[in-house]
Design a protein around this motif. Structure first.
Motif, short mmCIF file in Angstrom:
data_model
loop_
_atom_site.label_atom_id
_atom_site.label_comp_id
_atom_site.label_asym_id
_atom_site.label_seq_id
_atom_site.Cartn_x
_atom_site.Cartn_y
_atom_site.Cartn_z
N THR A 88 -9.00 -35.01 16.82
CA THR A 88 -10.02 -36.29 17.16
C THR A 88 -10.97 -36.11 17.27
N ALA A 89 -11.43 -35.39 17.84
CA ALA A 89 -13.02 -34.71 17.34
C ALA A 89 -13.48 -35.17 15.43
N LEU A 111 -3.78 -36.18 22.51
CA LEU A 111 -4.01 -34.87 23.34
C LEU A 111 -4.28 -35.48 24.45
N TRP A 126 -5.52 -30.41 19.94
CA TRP A 126 -5.80 -31.64 19.89
C TRP A 126 -7.07 -31.85 20.15
N ILE A 127 -8.60 -31.21 20.97
CA ILE A 127 -9.30 -32.06 20.83
C ILE A 127 -10.56 -31.40 19.75
N SER A 170 -4.53 -39.41 17.31
CA SER A 170 -5.22 -38.33 17.80
C SER A 170 -4.51 -38.04 19.49
N TYR A 171 -5.38 -39.87 20.12
CA TYR A 171 -5.95 -39.78 21.45
C TYR A 171 -4.35 -39.65 21.86
N ARG A 195 -3.64 -27.78 23.82
CA ARG A 195 -5.10 -29.09 23.95
C ARG A 195 -5.93 -28.97 22.90
N GLN A 196 -6.46 -27.48 22.69
CA GLN A 196 -7.90 -27.19 21.95
C GLN A 196 -7.67 -27.85 20.68
#
Length: 207
Positions: free
Chosen positions: A162-163, A86, A158-159, A82-83, A155-156
């Motif tokens: 990741t979170a 992102l 994958w944020i 995920s990082y 982007r949103q």
């Protein structure tokens, strides 16, 4: 008996009542080897809170802290993937914004040239808001702007991913640390034809 050991004792009694007899009789032993379990947990210094915070700080750190490398490896793969995605999406978004900005600049120059030749258009677009709307509506700007919007949505996403993976890893490390003190069952056949159900219970307060 401490309050922390009461739920474990009730679970032991419930298991003893529900497990069917094997070879005639099952004998439950809930006292043997109780202290060594707690000694191992205390001696390692691992706490659920420590595992939770370490998992938040660095992938797999919380699971390695409580000696759960397999579980840590799973979350390490999810988090690093995920990082990576992102970071890749952020790079593509930056490229799309550069293309959009270049298209906006060319469109603005073209409209300014038209305004010099058309006084009515110049009066209408004298308002900066209307001028910006005209630039954004230019055909050469629409496609780059649509790409920027798409990259922004990625982007949103994958944020959020990741979170979510990071928080899930922290919760899993926290729960796994608590389960380190969960009763350990051992079924041992006895020479008299019975089967002994042995449970190891944590004793004392956990640090």
């Amino acid at each position: 008996m401490t309050r922390a050991a009461i739920p474990s004792l009730l679970l032991a009694l419930l298991v003893g009542a529900l497990v069917p007899p094997l070879h005639g009789q099952v004998v439950a032993d809930t006292t043997a080897a109780a202290a060594p379990v707690q000694d191992t947990i205390v001696a390692s210094g691992a706490t659920p809170r420590g595992a939770f915070l370490r998992a938040l700080a660095l992938p797999a750190w919380g699971h390695l802290y409580i000696d759960e490398p397999v579980r840590g490896g799973v979350f390490f793969g999810l988090q690093t993937a995920s990082y990576f995605m992102l970071a890749k999406t952020l790079g593509k978004l930056g490229e799309a914004e550069e293309r959009r900005d270049l298209a906006v600049g060319l469109a603005a120059d073209s409209i300014l040239l038209l305004m010099e030749a058309d006084t009515a258009l110049a009066r209408r677009l004298a308002d900066p808001v209307l001028f910006d709307e005209a630039v954004q509506a230019a055909p050469r700007v629409e496609a780059p702007q649509a790409l920027v919007d798409s990259r922004t949505r990625h982007r949103q996403d994958w944020i959020v991913y990741t979170a979510t993976f990071t928080f899930a890893a922290a919760v899993d490390a926290y729960v796994a640390a608590h389960l380190k003190g969960f009763p350990d069952f051992d079924v041992t056949p006895a020479t008299d034809g019975t089967v002994r159900l042995r449970m190891r219970l944590p004793a004392g307060r956990r640090r």
